[in-house]
Design a protein around this motif. Structure first.
Motif, PDB file in Angstrom:
ATOM      1  N   ARG A  97       0.891  -1.770  -0.183  1.00 48.79           N
ATOM      2  CA  ARG A  97       0.014  -0.049   0.243  1.00 48.79           C
ATOM      3  C   ARG A  97       0.689   1.494  -0.261  1.00 48.79           C
ATOM      4  O   ARG A  97       0.620   2.078  -0.703  1.00 48.79           O
ATOM      5  N   ARG A  98       1.780   1.547   1.496  1.00 46.20           N
ATOM      6  CA  ARG A  98       2.532   2.485   0.651  1.00 46.20           C
ATOM      7  C   ARG A  98       3.366   2.589  -0.471  1.00 46.20           C
ATOM      8  O   ARG A  98       3.712   4.082  -0.932  1.00 46.20           O
ATOM      9  N   ALA A  99       3.796   1.820  -0.887  1.00 47.76           N
ATOM     10  CA  ALA A  99       4.551   1.793  -2.439  1.00 47.76           C
ATOM     11  C   ALA A  99       3.470   2.137  -3.490  1.00 47.76           C
ATOM     12  O   ALA A  99       4.023   2.627  -4.254  1.00 47.76           O
ATOM     13  N   ALA A 100       2.207   1.691  -3.588  1.00 47.67           N
ATOM     14  CA  ALA A 100       1.232   2.028  -4.408  1.00 47.67           C
ATOM     15  C   ALA A 100       0.680   3.660  -4.219  1.00 47.67           C
ATOM     16  O   ALA A 100       0.703   4.412  -5.460  1.00 47.67           O
ATOM     17  N   GLU A 101       1.066   3.977  -2.733  1.00 49.68           N
ATOM     18  CA  GLU A 101       0.666   5.422  -2.905  1.00 49.68           C
ATOM     19  C   GLU A 101       1.802   6.965  -3.232  1.00 49.68           C
ATOM     20  O   GLU A 101       1.445   7.309  -4.268  1.00 49.68           O
ATOM     21  N   VAL A 102       3.133   6.051  -3.289  1.00 50.77           N
ATOM     22  CA  VAL A 102       4.518   7.092  -3.376  1.00 50.77           C
ATOM     23  C   VAL A 102       4.431   6.671  -5.242  1.00 50.77           C
ATOM     24  O   VAL A 102       4.859   8.115  -6.026  1.00 50.77           O
ATOM     25  N   ALA A 103       3.984   5.782  -5.615  1.00 51.96           N
ATOM     26  CA  ALA A 103       3.299   5.174  -7.290  1.00 51.96           C
ATOM     27  C   ALA A 103       2.551   6.326  -7.721  1.00 51.96           C
ATOM     28  O   ALA A 103       2.710   6.004  -8.162  1.00 51.96           O
ATOM     29  N   HIS A 104       1.720   6.638  -6.677  1.00 49.68           N
ATOM     30  CA  HIS A 104       0.380   7.276  -7.159  1.00 49.68           C
ATOM     31  C   HIS A 104       0.031   6.286  -7.896  1.00 49.68           C
ATOM     32  O   HIS A 104      -1.249   7.077  -9.272  1.00 49.68           O
ATOM     33  N   LYS A 105      -0.788   5.177  -7.790  1.00 51.48           N
ATOM     34  CA  LYS A 105      -1.113   3.806  -8.538  1.00 51.48           C
ATOM     35  C   LYS A 105      -2.195   3.442  -7.712  1.00 51.48           C
ATOM     36  O   LYS A 105      -2.088   3.783  -5.902  1.00 51.48           O
ATOM     37  N   SER A 106      -3.104   3.211  -7.579  1.00 51.52           N
ATOM     38  CA  SER A 106      -4.009   1.655  -6.902  1.00 51.52           C
ATOM     39  C   SER A 106      -3.476   1.031  -6.852  1.00 51.52           C
ATOM     40  O   SER A 106      -2.360   0.124  -7.276  1.00 51.52           O
ATOM     41  N   LEU A 107      -3.528   0.007  -5.862  1.00 48.61           N
ATOM     42  CA  LEU A 107      -3.294  -1.351  -4.725  1.00 48.61           C
ATOM     43  C   LEU A 107      -3.041  -1.729  -5.923  1.00 48.61           C
ATOM     44  O   LEU A 107      -2.039  -2.608  -6.399  1.00 48.61           O
ATOM     45  N   THR A 108      -4.505  -2.960  -6.832  1.00 44.57           N
ATOM     46  CA  THR A 108      -4.054  -2.887  -8.243  1.00 44.57           C
ATOM     47  C   THR A 108      -3.699  -3.461  -8.891  1.00 44.57           C
ATOM     48  O   THR A 108      -2.673  -3.680  -8.937  1.00 44.57           O
ATOM     49  N   ASP A 109      -3.190  -1.869  -9.085  1.00 44.99           N
ATOM     50  CA  ASP A 109      -2.609  -1.432 -10.324  1.00 44.99           C
ATOM     51  C   ASP A 109      -1.093  -1.716 -10.308  1.00 44.99           C
ATOM     52  O   ASP A 109      -0.104  -1.999 -10.911  1.00 44.99           O
ATOM     53  N   PHE A 110      -0.939  -1.386  -8.961  1.00 45.19           N
ATOM     54  CA  PHE A 110       0.381  -1.584  -8.335  1.00 45.19           C
ATOM     55  C   PHE A 110       1.105  -2.445  -8.109  1.00 45.19           C
ATOM     56  O   PHE A 110       2.136  -3.399  -8.929  1.00 45.19           O
ATOM     57  N   VAL A 111       0.306  -4.037  -7.729  1.00 45.88           N
ATOM     58  CA  VAL A 111       0.871  -5.375  -7.114  1.00 45.88           C
ATOM     59  C   VAL A 111       0.189  -5.930  -9.400  1.00 45.88           C
ATOM     60  O   VAL A 111       1.285  -6.835  -9.367  1.00 45.88           O
ATOM     61  N   LEU A 112      -0.784  -5.791  -9.909  1.00 43.98           N
ATOM     62  CA  LEU A 112      -0.592  -6.385 -11.131  1.00 43.98           C
ATOM     63  C   LEU A 112       0.875  -5.753 -12.697  1.00 43.98           C
ATOM     64  O   LEU A 112       1.282  -6.077 -12.862  1.00 43.98           O
ATOM     65  N   ASP A 113       0.647  -4.189 -12.018  1.00 39.10           N
ATOM     66  CA  ASP A 113       1.750  -3.991 -12.842  1.00 39.10           C
ATOM     67  C   ASP A 113       3.393  -4.887 -12.222  1.00 39.10           C
ATOM     68  O   ASP A 113       4.532  -5.312 -13.497  1.00 39.10           O
ATOM     69  N   ALA A 114       3.577  -4.772 -11.263  1.00 38.89           N
ATOM     70  CA  ALA A 114       5.009  -5.221 -10.717  1.00 38.89           C
ATOM     71  C   ALA A 114       4.685  -7.251 -10.682  1.00 38.89           C
ATOM     72  O   ALA A 114       6.193  -7.428 -11.368  1.00 38.89           O
TER      73      ALA A 114
END
Length: 94
Positions: free
Chosen positions: A25-42
């Motif tokens: 969640r912290r990383a998604a916030e820093v990347a300005h992404k939703s948690l779903t978008d962050f996890v899927l992209d990674a």
């Protein structure tokens, strides 16, 4: 590899520890992404890299030259391979 929200139809489920969730969640916030978008992209980046690792081999110039020289040498007799290929495979029907 990025997909728009409207194009998503497959559902994936996963479980994480509370610590993992916090970090994600912290990383998604820093990347300005939703948690779903962050996890899927990674996950997609990791998946693509894993697949590329199966097809792309990086070697030094000297290693590549040694490989070319080995491939250019005339073939030599290999009794072990001759024996192996003369046997009927275990999966072949009788």
């Amino acid at each position: 590899m990025s997909a728009t929200t409207s194009a998503r139809s497959a559902r994936l489920g996963l479980r994480a520890t509370p610590e993992q969730e916090t970090v994600l969640r912290r990383a998604a916030e820093v990347a300005h992404k939703s948690l779903t978008d962050f996890v899927l992209d990674a996950a997609c980046r990791a998946a693509e890299q894993t697949l590329l690792d199966q097809r792309l081999f990086m070697v030094s110039g000297s290693q590549y030259q040694a490989l070319l020289e080995m491939m250019d040498r005339p073939e030599s007799e290999n009794p072990g391979l001759t024996d192996l290929f003369s046997r009927r495979p275990a999966w072949a029907k009788e």
